[in-house]
Structure formats: structure tokens, C-alpha cells
Design an enzyme around this catalytic site. Structure first.
Site, PDB file in Angstrom:
ATOM      1  N   GLY A  54      44.184 165.474  35.698  1.00 57.27           N
ATOM      2  CA  GLY A  54      45.276 166.214  35.117  1.00 57.27           C
ATOM      3  C   GLY A  54      45.549 165.499  33.818  1.00 57.27           C
ATOM      4  O   GLY A  54      45.037 164.239  33.548  1.00 57.27           O
ATOM      5  N   GLY A  56      48.124 163.578  31.008  1.00 58.33           N
ATOM      6  CA  GLY A  56      49.233 162.746  30.829  1.00 58.33           C
ATOM      7  C   GLY A  56      48.849 161.378  31.301  1.00 58.33           C
ATOM      8  O   GLY A  56      49.897 160.593  31.365  1.00 58.33           O
ATOM      9  N   HIS A  57      47.671 160.962  31.694  1.00 61.68           N
ATOM     10  CA  HIS A  57      47.273 159.711  31.810  1.00 61.68           C
ATOM     11  C   HIS A  57      46.438 159.108  30.694  1.00 61.68           C
ATOM     12  O   HIS A  57      45.630 157.935  30.841  1.00 61.68           O
ATOM     13  CB  HIS A  57      46.284 159.642  33.141  1.00 61.68           C
ATOM     14  CG  HIS A  57      46.753 160.549  34.208  1.00 61.68           C
ATOM     15  ND1 HIS A  57      47.959 160.304  34.874  1.00 61.68           N
ATOM     16  CD2 HIS A  57      46.274 161.362  35.074  1.00 61.68           C
ATOM     17  CE1 HIS A  57      48.151 160.997  35.721  1.00 61.68           C
ATOM     18  NE2 HIS A  57      47.405 161.702  35.999  1.00 61.68           N
ATOM     19  N   LYS A 105      38.697 160.815  41.066  1.00 65.84           N
ATOM     20  CA  LYS A 105      39.885 159.948  41.485  1.00 65.84           C
ATOM     21  C   LYS A 105      40.517 160.614  42.954  1.00 65.84           C
ATOM     22  O   LYS A 105      40.375 162.008  43.122  1.00 65.84           O
ATOM     23  CB  LYS A 105      41.090 160.009  40.490  1.00 65.84           C
ATOM     24  CG  LYS A 105      40.719 159.233  39.373  1.00 65.84           C
ATOM     25  CD  LYS A 105      41.961 158.595  38.510  1.00 65.84           C
ATOM     26  CE  LYS A 105      42.872 159.665  38.201  1.00 65.84           C
ATOM     27  NZ  LYS A 105      42.328 161.007  37.399  1.00 65.84           N
ATOM     28  N   ASP A 110      41.628 167.169  42.882  1.00 66.90           N
ATOM     29  CA  ASP A 110      40.212 166.620  42.358  1.00 66.90           C
ATOM     30  C   ASP A 110      39.167 166.680  43.220  1.00 66.90           C
ATOM     31  O   ASP A 110      38.017 167.180  42.797  1.00 66.90           O
ATOM     32  CB  ASP A 110      40.493 165.340  41.718  1.00 66.90           C
ATOM     33  CG  ASP A 110      41.581 165.401  40.391  1.00 66.90           C
ATOM     34  OD1 ASP A 110      41.922 166.292  40.079  1.00 66.90           O
ATOM     35  OD2 ASP A 110      41.795 164.044  39.752  1.00 66.90           O
ATOM     36  N   HIS A 216      51.444 160.209  38.689  1.00 66.16           N
ATOM     37  CA  HIS A 216      52.005 161.335  38.520  1.00 66.16           C
ATOM     38  C   HIS A 216      53.469 161.662  38.614  1.00 66.16           C
ATOM     39  O   HIS A 216      53.717 162.658  38.814  1.00 66.16           O
ATOM     40  CB  HIS A 216      51.165 162.386  39.520  1.00 66.16           C
ATOM     41  CG  HIS A 216      49.905 162.668  39.335  1.00 66.16           C
ATOM     42  ND1 HIS A 216      49.159 161.644  40.378  1.00 66.16           N
ATOM     43  CD2 HIS A 216      49.016 163.068  38.775  1.00 66.16           C
ATOM     44  CE1 HIS A 216      47.825 161.731  39.961  1.00 66.16           C
ATOM     45  NE2 HIS A 216      47.680 162.566  39.158  1.00 66.16           N
TER      46      HIS A 216
END
Lengths: 329, 329
Positions: A54, A56-57, A105, A110, A216
Site C-alpha cells: 500500500g 502512504g509508507h 511484507k 500482500d 497503517h
């Protein structure tokens, strides 16, 4: 919600466009996908390394694409796994004929989507393998442990090994060695706001913080009052050292990283205490990384990761790499 | 106030200790002062470059100490100029006999204290000179313009010139060329909290932002409703381009940087729009820097800086450097 964005929902695409515009010598985009691949890939004679997850990291994972690290990174929507089609397109885009290692991860989405790609490509006769990173010591059961900031050490060491021309089994063995010897734990002082949601994922009181946080915006494993930097360092470092059963005389790489909203000053104040605790245990700090490596949008908080080194990992950590994350002035 | 600190008032000292513990191969501390100097300094035959200012702007300035950039950086308390004694000790600690250039941001405290050191050292027969950076186009009167993120370009180019063994007048000429050709403007979506104060420096409503912000939590020159990233890019980039009178066919280095609390994703979304606006004007983007370079603790917001390049500045921007700010993995 105060964010420097345009239309909520467009943020990942526009970020990827910005990254390619800023660093065209390092990355290019797979047409039609929010996927960055190394400029010049595929690279004949070299194992490809594909990761993602995802968004945002950031800088994970697009910021780690480049010489000596990842060959491709698939960016899903914010905190959402990339789909099977996107991952398969990335694997094909960087297929050098020498095989591909996927670094995953440990999140169900995932694991499922990268796993499906592995089966499809493998059934077609492609040489593909994968590893799953689960460095988060906040959860006791290793099967449940999430992949967090320690994943960056896997990218670095596996990427350096692939850059040297190692075979797929050799690159995978390095990745598994890192996974076996890296542990992380995080804490948060605030939640973050997913742009398409527009409100904080969880609420913390003005004097509360959470330990064992995920990346998250998910709740941590323990709520506490806000602690000093030295106390926080003790909790996070202690958990990693205990789980690794580190012994005096051993050597580690240390990462202290902020989740997006924690200023550089506080990261170094935290690192100071982490370094002292490690030294007091008779363990040598051989490599230090203090910055932002696996964030959660603008969340305030930090994580500590420790990687036990041996001569091979130490040399791979020191190998040169050229990525967006390391390109400051 | 939620911060990863220990006792308010100790944060600068502890940050400096953390930086030295993390990167002993790059920096060492001047005993008794919150000053970082380059490991191995003084360097015979090379002009020394000394900068500094209040803390809270990390990686400025300690993060820019190292090969090819600064020789020393004095860290004052948060948003407070370093004193004359601290600056004089830094100049002495790195005195190579080849002279010292001080890079000063245009704030009255900095100008006064660095200026006093210049007089003291000069009266003793020391070879010392200084430049004042005033890149902030938010204020009309050049004498009033503050030194903000564009200062990093001065560090980079003057540092590269000094590294090549240039004389003090040659290094100063490069610094002045950068100052004459760099412009910046910033905006903020929130204020920041000075640890020893414990509350925000100014208040913004939930749908308000400020343009023309300084880097010390000072108010901006214009309050507005929160704009989209593309609109913000237009305001900031337009102000810099107009003031520089950039013409089609010219070439620039671009910096888009967050103030500490703005996530990487949003910096790249903003950069995307900035890059497009510059290209639409027929100007070529030769160098891009997207990250955090001159922050204000955890303030949410960003600034845009443009540096007009000529062949000399382009080559100095591309010269290698080794500092904490560029040491990511």
C-alpha cells in the site's frame, strides 16, 4: 483534513508522476500502473527484486528502486495492497531471464496477491521466488507478526547481493538471513488521516500514546501515557534486543525512523538513547540510519529496528546504492 | 504537547549528541558547544565554511556538515541565534589558515552575532568573510527578506567550490552568485510548537493556511483558505519565477521541501505541479531535490526554491558530498 493534495483518490498517481519527473535518471513508470522500475531495467544477468504494498509508507517502496536495491516497486492505493495484475506487470517489466525475488511484507492482502503472481509466473516457466518479512516484535506469534521498517534492510542487503550478480537462490538466502535477524517495534503519538477517508483512523487523548503500532494507522498493542524519549527508547529497543537474544560482542545495524510527522530533532534524541542502551549491553553499533524509511502518512511516532550483522551482511549494508531515498544533496 | 523528548530545554544538546553517535565518521562535536564540525577538520589548504542558526530547522545546519558542504554548523537553542562565543569557537575549531566564509541567514540575531565574530577574528588578523542569504520572496524589500530553504543551495555550491581548493574570494563569489539567483517561498497549514513554550506559535482555522510563512513559526504574509496542491504550487512557483525574471531557455535547480510534518507523498504531489509549471514556461529543470531540507520542527507546509543555473553552478550542484542529510541507505 489539511493536506497538500488535489482530488482525494488521485494522490498515489500524482505522487508517482512527481517521483518520475524529479528523478528520471533513477526510475521510470510502468505504463498504466503506479509502479516504478529502475531506469535501464531489465538488467541482463542480474536477479530482479520486486516489492511494493500500500502507499502512504514513503519512501517505501518506490524510494528504494534503483541500483543496489529494488528493481521494481508496486504502489497500491493508500494502505491497500497492489493487485495481482499490477504485480504481474511489474515482474514482466523487469524480467531479465535471471529470475525474480519478491519481497513481501506480512499482511494478508500482500501475501495473497504477491503469492498469486508467484504461481502464475511459475506455471509459465518463469523463475520466481519470494520471502515474507515479519520483523514486528509487538505481536508474540511469529506467524502474525507484520512486516514494518525492518523490511528496508531486506531491500538493501538482497539488492546489494543481486547487484553483484548472485543467483536467485543466493539472493533469497541473503533475504532470509536478514529476516531471521531483524526485529522492529514502533509507537505512535497520533493517528494519521487516509485522504479518501478524511478523518483519523483512531483517537488518542492529549496525554496518550500507543506502543506496538502498525504502519497503517492500526491500533497498537498497548496504550500508555506519553513517555519521555529515553523511556520510549527503552521499550522499543528492549523488545528488539530481547527477541533477537543479542549477546555482548555482537554487532548490529540500527534504524530509528519517524512515521512522517515526527521531526528530525526528535528522531536524533530518540536515537541517542537507543545507541546508549545497545552499547551498555556490550553490543557494537556498526551502521546507523536515522530518518524516515517506512512512514504512515503524517503519523507522529517512531520505530526502532535492529539487524544482527555478520561479515556478509555488514558488507552488503556498506555496498553503494542509488535510489530516490538516498538522493539528498 | 506531544513530543519524543526528555526535559524541555535539553532537546538541542541531546539531538547533537545523537547526531555524533549516529555518524561519527562524518561529524564531531566542538567540546562544550552544540556545534558540529566535519570529522578531520581543519583541512589544510581549504577554505572553511561556517554556518548555523537556531535549531528546529533540521537537517539545517548540522546535517550539511561534511565533505563538499559545511565545515562547521553552530546550533542555537530552538529558533534562537547561536551566540558570539559559540560562533567564534566554531571558526577557531576549523581554522585551516586558508580563511573562513560564514553563511548567514538574514535574521537580525544571526547577522549581529556572526557579524561580531567577523570583526573579532578580522581584528586578530584572521582571514574571514561572510555572505547573507535572503531568498524569501514573500517580502518585497530585499533588505527585509529572510534566509530560508534556498540557503541549502549556498551551502552546496560554496562547499563544493571550497572542496576544490578555491580561495576565499573565489568561494565567496560563488556564494554570492547563488544568493543572486535563488528565490524561495513557503506556506503552512499548521503552526509548530516550540518545546520550551509548549503551545502553537500561531493559530490557523481548520480550513485556513498561510502563504509567505517564515521558518520560525512566524506568521505568513497572507492568510487564505486551504488550496489544492496545484494551486499552492502556482502561488509559490510563480512568485519565485517572477522575482527571478526567468526566461524560456534558462535552466534551474528546484527544491520542494516539507517543513517537518508534511509527508513525502504530498511533497511529490506538489513537486509534480511545480515541475510542470516550470516546463510550461520553457525553463529546463536540471536538478531536483524533493525532501526535507529546512524545516520548522513539526510544522505542516512546504516551500519551493528555484536556483537559476549557469555551467559553473550546475557543475557545483553535481559535485559529490558526504553529509548526514544525504546519508540514507
Amino acid at each position: 483534513m489539511k493536506k497538500l493534495i488535489n482530488k482525494p483518490g488521485d494522490e498515489v498517481k500524482e505522487m508517482i508522476e512527481g517521483m518520475v519527473l524529479a528523478y528520471p535518471d533513477i526510475v521510470r513508470r510502468v505504463p498504466g500502473w503506479n509502479t516504478l522500475v529502475r531506469a535501464g531495467a531489465p538488467l541482463r544477468g542480474k536477479v530482479s527484486i520486486v516489492s511494493g504494498g500500500g502507499s502512504g509508507h514513503e519512501p517505501a517502496h518506490g524510494g528504494y528502486v534503483g541500483r543496489g536495491m529494488l528493481t521494481a516497486a508496486c504502489a497500491g492505493e493508500v494502505f491497500t495492497s497492489p493487485g495481482v495484475g499490477q504485480i504481474a506487470a511489474a515482474v514482466r517489466a523487469v524480467d531479465s531471464g535471471s529470475g525474480t525475488l519478491m519481497i513481501i511484507k506480512n499482511y494478508s492482502g500482500d501475501v495473497m496477491n504477491f503469492g498469486a503472481v508467484s504461481e502464475v509466473v511459475g506455471a509459465d516457466g518463469g523463475l520466481i521466488d519470494s520471502v515474507v518479512v515479519n520483523d514486528d516484535v509487538a505481536l508474540d506469534d511469529p506467524a502474525m507478526r507484520r512486516g514494518i521498517a525492518g523490511t528496508v534492510f531486506v531491500h538493501k542487503c538482497a539488492g546489494a547481493k543481486a547487484e553483484m550478480g548472485a543467483s536467485l537462490p543466493e539472493v533469497k538466502a541473503v533475504a532470509e538471513k536478514v529476516i531471521g535477524n531483524v526485529r522492529s517495534m514502533g509507537c505512535a503519538l497520533t493517528s494519521c488521516i487516509v485522504p479518501s477517508v478524511g478523518s483519523p483512523t483512531f483517537q488518542l487523548g492529549p496525554d496518550e500514546m500507543e506502543f506496538g503500532i502498525g504502519i497503517h494507522g492500526e491500533r497498537g498493542t498497548r496504550r500508555d501515557r506519553v513517555r519521555t524519549a529515553d523511556e520510549v527508547a527503552g521499550v522499543l529497543t528492549g523488545a528488539c534486543m530481547d527477541d533477537l537474544r543479542l549477546k555482548a560482542g555482537e554487532e548490529v545495524a540500527v534504524m530509528v525512523q519517524g512515521y512522517g510527522g515526527t521531526p528530525s530533532m526528535e528522531r536524533f534524541i530518540l536515537y541517542r538513547a537507543v545507541n546508549r542502551l545497545i552499547q551498555e549491553a556490550g553490543v557494537r553499533v556498526a551502521v546507523s540510519l536515522v530518518g524516515e524509511f517506512m512512514t504512515s502518512l503524517e503519523m507522529v511516532g517512531a520505530s526502532v529496528s535492529l539487524l544482527r550483522l555478520d561479515p556478509e551482511l555488514r558488507s552488503l549494508m556498506a555496498a553503494p546504492c542509488e535510489t530516490i531515498a538516498m538522493r539528498q544533496c
